[in-house]
Design an enzyme around this catalytic site. Structure first.
Site, PDB file in Angstrom:
ATOM      1  N   ASP A  43      17.429  14.240  35.076  1.00 34.56           N
ATOM      2  CA  ASP A  43      16.826  15.287  35.899  1.00 34.56           C
ATOM      3  C   ASP A  43      17.639  15.589  37.142  1.00 34.56           C
ATOM      4  O   ASP A  43      18.455  14.792  37.573  1.00 34.56           O
ATOM      5  CB  ASP A  43      15.465  14.788  36.405  1.00 34.56           C
ATOM      6  CG  ASP A  43      14.353  15.223  35.482  1.00 34.56           C
ATOM      7  OD1 ASP A  43      14.650  15.878  34.474  1.00 34.56           O
ATOM      8  OD2 ASP A  43      13.194  14.900  35.800  1.00 34.56           O
ATOM      9  N   LYS A  65      16.008  21.227  36.381  1.00 30.25           N
ATOM     10  CA  LYS A  65      14.754  21.623  37.003  1.00 30.25           C
ATOM     11  C   LYS A  65      15.128  21.704  38.447  1.00 30.25           C
ATOM     12  O   LYS A  65      15.305  20.699  39.106  1.00 30.25           O
ATOM     13  CB  LYS A  65      13.678  20.528  36.880  1.00 30.25           C
ATOM     14  CG  LYS A  65      12.760  20.713  35.703  1.00 30.25           C
ATOM     15  CD  LYS A  65      11.519  19.875  35.870  1.00 30.25           C
ATOM     16  CE  LYS A  65      10.675  19.987  34.616  1.00 30.25           C
ATOM     17  NZ  LYS A  65       9.425  19.253  34.727  1.00 30.25           N
ATOM     18  N   MET A 180       6.252  17.584  47.008  1.00 26.91           N
ATOM     19  CA  MET A 180       6.414  19.006  46.681  1.00 26.91           C
ATOM     20  C   MET A 180       5.647  19.888  47.659  1.00 26.91           C
ATOM     21  O   MET A 180       5.092  20.906  47.272  1.00 26.91           O
ATOM     22  CB  MET A 180       5.901  19.290  45.255  1.00 26.91           C
ATOM     23  CG  MET A 180       6.627  18.489  44.202  1.00 26.91           C
ATOM     24  SD  MET A 180       5.828  18.550  42.596  1.00 26.91           S
ATOM     25  CE  MET A 180       4.493  17.378  42.791  1.00 26.91           C
TER      26      MET A 180
HETATM   27  N1  SAH Z   1       8.522  11.283  40.022  1.00 30.55           N
HETATM   28  C1  SAH Z   1       9.032  11.577  41.333  1.00 30.55           C
HETATM   29  C2  SAH Z   1       8.396  12.782  41.964  1.00 30.55           C
HETATM   30  C3  SAH Z   1       8.731  14.061  41.286  1.00 30.55           C
HETATM   31  S1  SAH Z   1       7.985  15.416  42.066  1.00 30.55           S
HETATM   32  C4  SAH Z   1       8.839  10.345  42.208  1.00 30.55           C
HETATM   33  O1  SAH Z   1       8.154   9.419  41.818  1.00 30.55           O
HETATM   34  O2  SAH Z   1       9.407  10.317  43.295  1.00 30.55           O
HETATM   35  C5  SAH Z   1       9.292  16.031  43.026  1.00 30.55           C
HETATM   36  C6  SAH Z   1       9.033  15.780  44.487  1.00 30.55           C
HETATM   37  O3  SAH Z   1       9.333  14.451  44.803  1.00 30.55           O
HETATM   38  C7  SAH Z   1       9.893  16.593  45.416  1.00 30.55           C
HETATM   39  O4  SAH Z   1       9.406  17.887  45.592  1.00 30.55           O
HETATM   40  C8  SAH Z   1       9.788  15.795  46.678  1.00 30.55           C
HETATM   41  O5  SAH Z   1       8.558  16.022  47.312  1.00 30.55           O
HETATM   42  C9  SAH Z   1       9.747  14.387  46.126  1.00 30.55           C
HETATM   43  N2  SAH Z   1      11.059  13.746  46.147  1.00 30.55           N
HETATM   44  C10 SAH Z   1      11.781  13.304  45.103  1.00 30.55           C
HETATM   45  N3  SAH Z   1      12.912  12.704  45.516  1.00 30.55           N
HETATM   46  C11 SAH Z   1      12.887  12.762  46.858  1.00 30.55           C
HETATM   47  C12 SAH Z   1      13.746  12.284  47.884  1.00 30.55           C
HETATM   48  N4  SAH Z   1      14.879  11.629  47.612  1.00 30.55           N
HETATM   49  N5  SAH Z   1      13.387  12.494  49.165  1.00 30.55           N
HETATM   50  C13 SAH Z   1      12.253  13.129  49.481  1.00 30.55           C
HETATM   51  N6  SAH Z   1      11.413  13.599  48.553  1.00 30.55           N
HETATM   52  C14 SAH Z   1      11.719  13.414  47.267  1.00 30.55           C
END
Ligand code: SAH
Length: 515
Positions: A43, A65, A180
Site C-alpha cells: 500500500d 491508494k 483520516m
Molecule cells: N491501518 C492503518 C490506518 C489506515 S487509515 C493503521 O493502523 O495505521 C489511513 C490513516 O492512517 C491516514 O489517513 C492517517 O490518519 C493514518 N496514518 C497512517 N500512517 C500514518 C503516519 N505515518 N502518520 C500519521 N498518520 C498516519
C-alpha cells in the site's frame, strides 16, 4: 488430484501490518513473512523500504491508494489477493499500520474466507500509537487520562447521520485519536466542543509520524482547524485530542534530534558504512547508503597465489583489513590448504576489527597495532627483530607504501601482493538518482578520495556536479576535500580531526547553526 486442490494446498495469504513508517517498527513475524512470499502486494502507507526484505525474485505489486483516489477499488484488491493465492503462490499483503485498524483488513479476510484461501494476520504498530509515541505524546497517563479511543475522521460518504458517539467522546477526559481526519477537522472540533469538550483542550496533528518527514502541529480545539488551514497542513496525519498532548513539551524526543529531517547519503563501501550510518541515524538523520566503492578481486591472482605457494617460507604475515584476510584465506583454500599452513608464521594486524576477521579461521594474532593505521603496524613491529626476515603483506590496490617501506628499513624482505581492489560499482542503488534529482538528499558525505572520485566515475563529472548542486558536501579531511575541489565540488563541512565521530559532530554543528 485436480489442479485447483493442488494449488490450494500451497496457497496462503499473510496480511501484514507494516507499521506506521519507520521500517524498524515492523514485527519480526512480519519481516519473516515478507521474506517468504512469492508475491508482495503493498500500500501507499507501507514503507517501500520493507520491500527490500522480499526475495529478489518476488513479484511486487503496488495496490495504490492515494488520499481517496483509489487506483484500484477495494473489490479489485480482494480479487487480486484471491487470484494470486489460487495460483498456488504465497502472498504477503503489506498494509500500513495495523491491518485490522481502519485498514479494511477485515474485508480482505472475508474475501479470502469466501474463496477458501487460508490466511494469517500479522498485527502491526498502528499509526495512532506509533505517531503519538514519536511525537512524544503518551496516549494515556496515570494522572491525566484513563482511556483512549481510535475514531475514523472520515465516515463513509453518503451516510445520513453520524455513527460516531460524539457525546461519549466529548464527556470525560479520554484521549481521542482520529484517523483520516485532516479534511474534516473543522467538523470534528465543532462536534467535540458542541458536546461538551473544553475549547482549550490541546490537540496535536502528526503527519507522516515515525518517518524522517514527520511534522507536528499543536493547538487547541478552538484554534487547530484554523491553524491547519493557514499552514496548509496535509494528510496523512492522525489527530490526538486530550490533555496528554501537553506532555509533548517535556517528552519530545524524536523530531528534535539534531539531524532530524536531514537526508544524508553515505558513500562508503557497503561493509564499512554500518558504523557511520548508525551514528547518523541515532542523531535523527535519514541515511541513504550508496556505496561508491565495491571490493573486487585483483586483476590477476598470480602474485598472491605465488606467495601462498611459498607460505611456509614467511616469518611474518601482516593484515590491515577485513578484505585482505577474506581474500587471502579464499586463495589459501583454493590452493587446497588451510590455517595450519601459517603454523610457523607470526601474525600482526592493524587493529581489533582485523583481529576479529581472523577468528573464524582459528587464528589469534601475535601482535595488534595500537594505532589503527600503517604507521601503527610499523610501531608495533619496532622491537621485533626483523633483519633478514621474510614478511608477507597481502594488501588492497590503493594501500599506501608505509608498511613495505617501514619494514624494509628494519631490514625485512617484504612481499606485498594485491589481494583485492577498490573498484567503482557500475551503478548507484536503485532510486538514488531520483532522490538526488528531486533534491531530497540534503547532504552527501565523502570519507575518502576514492568515494568522491568513484562517484564522478559512475555518474560522469558533469552529471555529478549537476545532481549535487545545492547539496551540502561533508568531507572527512583535507585530502578528500582536495579531491572534491579537483572535481569542481565545494566542500561545506570538514572536521579538524579525520574521524567519523568528528565528521558527525561537525555535521551536527553545521545543521544546528541558524540558517
Ligand atoms: N491501518 C492503518 C490506518 C489506515 S487509515 C493503521 O493502523 O495505521 C489511513 C490513516 O492512517 C491516514 O489517513 C492517517 O490518519 C493514518 N496514518 C497512517 N500512517 C500514518 C503516519 N505515518 N502518520 C500519521 N498518520 C498516519
Amino acid at each position: 488430484m485436480t489442479m485447483s486442490t493442488a494449488s490450494r494446498t500451497n496457497c496462503l495469504v499473510y496480511l501484514i501490518g507494516a507499521g506506521p513508517g519507520d521500517p524498524g517498527l515492523i514485527t519480526v513475524r512480519g519481516r519473516e513473512c515478507i521474506a517468504r512470499a512469492d508475491v508482495v502486494i503493498y500500500d501507499y502507507l507501507a514503507n517501500d523500504e520493507l520491500l527490500s526484505f522480499a526475495r529478489p525474485d518476488a513479484e511486487l505489486i503496488y495496490a495504490g491508494k492515494v488520499g481517496g483516489q483509489h487506483n484500484r477499488a477495494q473489490w479489485q484488491i480482494n480479487e487480486l489477493l484471491v487470484r494470486k493465492a489460487l495460483e498456488g503462490r504465497i502472498v504477503a499483503r503489506l498494509k500500513g499500520g495495523d491491518p485490522f485498524v481502519f485498514g479494511r483488513g477485515g474485508e480482505e479476510c472475508e474475501a479470502l474466507v469466501t474463496a477458501g484461501v487460508p490466511f494469517e494476520v500479522v498485527p502491526g504498530v498502528t499509526a495512532g500509537i506509533g505517531a503519538a509515541a514519536y511525537a512524544g505524546i503518551p496516549l494515556t497517563h496515570r494522572n491525566v487520562t484513563t482511556s483512549v479511543a481510535f475514531v475514523t475522521g472520515h465516515e463513509s460518504p453518503g451516510k445520513k447521520s453520524s455513527d460516531i458517539d460524539w457525546e461519549g467522546l466529548s464527556l470525560g477526559s479520554g484521549t481521542v485519536v482520529f484517523y483520516m481526519g485532516v479534511k474534516s477537522l473543522p467538523h470534528i472540533t465543532e462536534n467535540l466542543m458542541a458536546h461538551g469538550r473544553r475549547a482549550d483542550t490541546p490537540v496535536a496533528l502528526v503527519r507522516w509520524g515515525t518517518r524522517p518527514e514527520q511534522e507536528v502541529l499543536v493547538g487547541t480545539l478552538a484554534d487547530i482547524a484554523d491553524k491547519v488551514r493557514r499552514t496548509g497542513f496535509k494528510a496523512p496525519a492522525i489527530t490526538v485530542v486530550g490533555e496528554v498532548v501537553r506532555l509533548r513539551k517535556t517528552l519530545r524526543w524524536f523530531d528534535n534530534r539534531p539531524l532530524f529531517g536531514r537526508s544524508i547519503m553515505v558513500t562508503r563501501a557497503a561493509d564499512q558504512a554500518g558504523e557511520f550510518s548508525v551514528m547518523l541515524r541515532s542523531l535523527g538523520a535519514r541515511v541513504l547508503e550508496c556505496p561508491t566503492i565495491a571490493i573486487a578481486p585483483p586483476e590477476s591472482w598470480d602474485d598472491l597465489d605465488s606467495a601462498i605457494s611459498r607460505i611456509d617460507t614467511f616469518d611474518w604475515a601482516i593484515f590491515t583489513s577485513f578484505n585482505a584476510v577474506r581474500f587471502f584465506f579464499q586463495r589459501l583454500d583454493a590452493a587446497g590448504r588451510d590455517s595450519r599452513a601459517l603454523g610457523a608464521c607470526r601474525i600482526c594486524v592493524v587493529g581489533p576489527k582485523t583481529a576479529e576477521a581472523l577468528a573464524p579461521y582459528g587464528i589469534r594474532p601475535d601482535l595488534v597495532a595500537a594505532d589503527y593505521k600503517g604507521e601503527g603496524v610499523i610501531e608495533a613491529l619496532r622491537d621485533v627483530p626483523l633483519a633478514g626476515k621474510r614478511v608477507l603483506f597481502p594488501k588492497g590496490d590503493r594501500a599506501r607504501d608505509v608498511i613495505p617501506t617501514g619494514l624494509a628499513a628494519f631490514g625485512a624482505h617484504v612481499e606485498a601482493p594485491v589481494a583485492y581492489r577498490n573498484a567503482a560499482p557500475d551503478a548507484l542503488p536503485a532510486g538514488t538518482i531520483e532522490e538526488l534529482e528531486d533534491r531530497r538528499i540534503h547532504c552527501v558525505t565523502f570519507t575518502s578520495s576514492s568515494t568522491v572520485q568513484n562517484l564522478a566515475a559512475i555518474l560522469g563529472e558533469n552529471r555529478m556536479l549537476h545532481l549535487l548542486e545545492g547539496v551540502i558536501i561533508a568531507s572527512i579531511g583535507p585530502i578528500t576535500s582536495r579531491s572534491c575541489r579537483e572535481l569542481g565540488l565545494q566542500v561545506h563541512i570538514e572536521p579538524q580531526e579525520y574521524t567519523l565521530a568528528a565528521l558527525t559532530a561537525e555535521m551536527v554543528r553545521h545543521f544546528s547553526a541558524p540558517a
